[in-house]
Design an enzyme around this catalytic site. Structure first.
Site, PDB file in Angstrom:
ATOM      1  N   ASP A   1       5.847  -5.611  -0.538  1.00  0.00           N
ATOM      2  CA  ASP A   1       4.455  -6.337  -0.832  1.00  0.00           C
ATOM      3  C   ASP A   1       3.183  -4.797  -0.973  1.00  0.00           C
ATOM      4  OD1 ASP A   1       4.312  -4.527   1.763  1.00  0.00           O
ATOM      5  OD2 ASP A   1       5.000  -6.260   2.907  1.00  0.00           O
TER       6      ASP A   1
ATOM      7  N   LYS B   1      -0.555  -9.021   0.151  1.00  0.00           N
ATOM      8  CA  LYS B   1      -1.160  -9.943   0.278  1.00  0.00           C
ATOM      9  C   LYS B   1      -1.655  -9.099  -1.503  1.00  0.00           C
ATOM     10  CE  LYS B   1      -1.316 -10.516   4.561  1.00  0.00           C
ATOM     11  NZ  LYS B   1      -2.064  -9.242   5.240  1.00  0.00           N
TER      12      LYS B   1
ATOM     13  N   MET C   1      -5.589  -1.973  11.243  1.00  0.00           N
ATOM     14  CA  MET C   1      -6.276  -3.362  10.387  1.00  0.00           C
ATOM     15  C   MET C   1      -7.509  -4.011  11.088  1.00  0.00           C
ATOM     16  SD  MET C   1      -2.772  -6.150  10.544  1.00  0.00           S
ATOM     17  CE  MET C   1      -2.385  -5.770  12.270  1.00  0.00           C
TER      18      MET C   1
HETATM   19  N1  SAH Z   1       4.384  -2.052   9.874  1.00  0.00           N
HETATM   20  C1  SAH Z   1       3.271  -1.456   9.620  1.00  0.00           C
HETATM   21  C2  SAH Z   1       1.970  -2.305   9.700  1.00  0.00           C
HETATM   22  C3  SAH Z   1       1.762  -3.679   9.199  1.00  0.00           C
HETATM   23  S1  SAH Z   1      -0.007  -4.040   9.170  1.00  0.00           S
HETATM   24  C4  SAH Z   1       3.256   0.274  10.262  1.00  0.00           C
HETATM   25  O1  SAH Z   1       3.880  -0.109  10.456  1.00  0.00           O
HETATM   26  O2  SAH Z   1       2.396   1.252   9.106  1.00  0.00           O
HETATM   27  C5  SAH Z   1      -1.052  -3.563   7.961  1.00  0.00           C
HETATM   28  C6  SAH Z   1      -1.716  -2.164   8.716  1.00  0.00           C
HETATM   29  O3  SAH Z   1      -1.456  -1.029   8.584  1.00  0.00           O
HETATM   30  C7  SAH Z   1      -3.477  -2.267   7.584  1.00  0.00           C
HETATM   31  O4  SAH Z   1      -4.455  -3.013   8.072  1.00  0.00           O
HETATM   32  C8  SAH Z   1      -3.505  -1.016   8.028  1.00  0.00           C
HETATM   33  O5  SAH Z   1      -4.067  -0.574   9.062  1.00  0.00           O
HETATM   34  C9  SAH Z   1      -1.949  -0.407   8.374  1.00  0.00           C
HETATM   35  N2  SAH Z   1      -1.965   0.574   7.413  1.00  0.00           N
HETATM   36  C10 SAH Z   1      -0.607   0.647   6.664  1.00  0.00           C
HETATM   37  N3  SAH Z   1      -0.335   1.619   5.988  1.00  0.00           N
HETATM   38  C11 SAH Z   1      -1.206   2.839   5.939  1.00  0.00           C
HETATM   39  C12 SAH Z   1      -1.594   3.589   5.621  1.00  0.00           C
HETATM   40  N4  SAH Z   1      -1.129   3.868   4.711  1.00  0.00           N
HETATM   41  N5  SAH Z   1      -2.546   4.207   5.806  1.00  0.00           N
HETATM   42  C13 SAH Z   1      -3.633   3.597   6.908  1.00  0.00           C
HETATM   43  N6  SAH Z   1      -3.565   2.320   7.174  1.00  0.00           N
HETATM   44  C14 SAH Z   1      -2.340   0.995   6.973  1.00  0.00           C
END
Ligand code: SAH
Length: 508
Positions: free
Chosen positions: A37, A59, A174
């Protein structure tokens, strides 16, 4: 027994491809089907087998996306076909990734699955912003909460009161869209308005952007910076440490978008170096290496290799192509006989060194002219037989000049470069939409094919600051012939020399 497939739910890490685990890499390499994704760095897709099926499930405004139940159904269906399915998820699959739900569905459907944890953005984005989530005497705990739910509508499952009362670092995922409501809840529940806050957009990637403020100022800071998701928010005293611990955003090429046009097989070294220096690399391999249209001349030359005095290589690809043919007809490297070997560049010499073959002649400056000059000075070429296994597009000057020196020259097509229209990583599309700061060219054939694949004059019009950097005079000449002006040429015509030039330009 019925063959059943398997699903690997793999944490792809927060963005930096280097933050994938070794187990994750194995799962990508062996996958028949890769489902990914938008939080997954597309650069990871290049580790997939060339025949793997790549399915985008995330998305995205532009691409068609799968709903969660469609994704689940897809994983199940592919596994039932007996396939190895690797489901890549941003960060860690079980940290707000709905990985738990996917695993439950797989379990209910009787599909074997494995979970490969990943480095979550919750700790990696702060680390790359220079913010330790815990620090002795500053924070002895951290919590990770979702900011997805509306905290004011009474529908939130997050207990914002306990978030406010927590005595460590709070990391909110998020939460960009609702940051205003979240902050006012936290202040309502008693947090002091001057508590430090940082927000990190696309942490660990070349697009990382960090803003800092306090609970009182952050809404305005984010608005002024036009701050966008995906981002994490860090609230707590540890944010102050960023001032002395920043490192990622300080690297020399940070924020520069640089296009690498080498073939897929060859791009990696340049890409790796540039990524390490902080550049946002768009890998747009414009050429693919193919066998020559007619391989008979090379085959005949290889079969009568004993008749040649000199073997002259002008590119690493020439070495690969020659020895591929050579070992198809000879079992022993000693069948090369007593011939001598000349090369132009360092990368070509390195290829030969891997075969434990020493180079007899190499100019100090890595150009065809310099090689000729060295031949002229050091070798009496009269009546010597030369074999030049080269690209089909290569210019014939070297061969003609060796003939003028009295040599008998077989100038053969050893390989062919063809335009490579594949855009697995989506980088070509990104270049067209976002532009770039610099395009690098490392051979005349990449220039030619790049210009065939993309409308470069149009790109330059759209992106007036875009500069072209070339590895050496031949490449520069090819760019000029294509109507492109070259902003800089590497002093030493090697990948390190090219990187040196980019650093000079980047600093300027
Ligand atoms: N499983 C993922 C989180 C998924 S929810 C994890 O462990 O990182 C999706 C949210 O993760 C986004 O809305 C954002 O808040 C955060 N996120 C994911 N990758 C990111 C990144 N590279 N930098 C900042 N926020 C990130």
């Amino acid at each position: 027994m019925k063959i059943t497939g398997k699903v690997y739910l793999v944490g792809a890490g927060p963005g930096d491809p280097g933050l994938l685990t070794l187990r994750g890499l194995e799962c990508i390499q062996r996958a028949d089907v890769l489902v990914y994704d938008n939080l997954v760095n597309p650069l990871l897709l290049r580790y997939a087998r060339p025949d793997a099926e790549l399915i985008f499930a995330g998305k995205s405004a532009k691409k068609h996306t799968l709903k969660q139940d469609e994704t689940n159904a897809l994983l199940i269906a592919k596994a039932r076909e007996g396939k190895i399915v690797t489901r890549l998820k941003g960060g860690d699959p079980f940290v707000f990734g709905r990985g738990g739900e996917e695993a439950q569905e797989l379990g209910e459907a009787g599909i074997h699955f494995e979970i490969v944890p990943g480095i979550s953005s919750a700790i990696a984005a702060p680390a790359y912003a220079g913010i330790p989530v815990t620090h002795r005497a500053v924070a002895t705990a951290f919590m990770v909460v979702t900011g997805h739910e509306d905290p004011t509508k009474g529908e939130s499952q997050v207990d914002w009161k306990s978030v406010a009362q927590f005595s460590g670092t709070r990391v909110i995922l998020m939460g960009v869209e609702r940051i205003g409501e979240i902050i006012s809840q936290l202040i309502n529940y008693g947090m002091t308005p001057d508590t430090p806050v940082a927000m990190v957009h696309r942490g660990t990637t070349p697009q990382q952007k960090t803003i800092t403020g306090t609970l009182a100022t952050m809404i305005e800071v984010a608005r002024a910076a036009e701050f966008k998701p995906p981002a994490i928010t860090i609230i707590g005293e540890v944010v102050r440490l960023r001032e002395s611990l920043q490192w990622f955003e300080q690297r020399p090429l940070f924020g520069k978008r640089i296009v690498v046009t080498r073939s897929r097989e060859q791009a990696s070294e340049l890409t790796r170096r540039l990524l390490e220096l902080g550049a946002d690399v768009l890998e747009i391999p414009t050429i693919a290496i193919k066998p020559p249209k007619d391989s008979a001349p090379l085959r005949e030359a290889v079969q009568s290799i004993g008749t040649y005095d000199w073997l002259v290589f002008t590119s690493p690809n020439g070495v690969d192509a020659f020895f591929c043919e050579f070992f198809a007809h000879h079992d022993d490297i000693r069948d090369l006989g007593g011939l001598k070997i000349a090369v132009i560049g360092a990368a070509t010499a390195q290829k030969l060194a891997a075969l434990h073959l020493q180079v007899d002649l190499q100019p100090t400056e890595f150009t065809g002219e310099a090689l000729l000059e060295t031949f002229r000075k050091e070798v009496s070429c009269e009546n010597l037989k030369f074999l030049l296994p080269r690209a089909d597009l290569a210019d014939e000057k070297l061969a003609r000049c060796l003939e003028e020196l009295g040599g008998i020259v077989d100038d053969l097509d050893a390989y062919r470069t063809v335009p490579d229209p594949d855009d697995r990583t989506g980088h070509r599309a990104r270049l067209l939409v976002e532009g770039a700061d610099i395009i690098t060219f490392t051979s005349s054939s990449t220039v030619k094919n790049f210009c065939e694949l993309l409308d470069v004059p149009e790109l330059l019009k759209k992106c007036p600051g875009l500069r072209i950097v070339s590895i050496g005079p031949q490449t520069t000449a090819a760019a000029k012939a294509g109507g492109l002006s070259v902003a800089a040429e590497a002093k030493e015509h090697t990948i390190p020399g090219l990187v040196e030039t980019l650093l000079r330009l980047g600093a300027g």
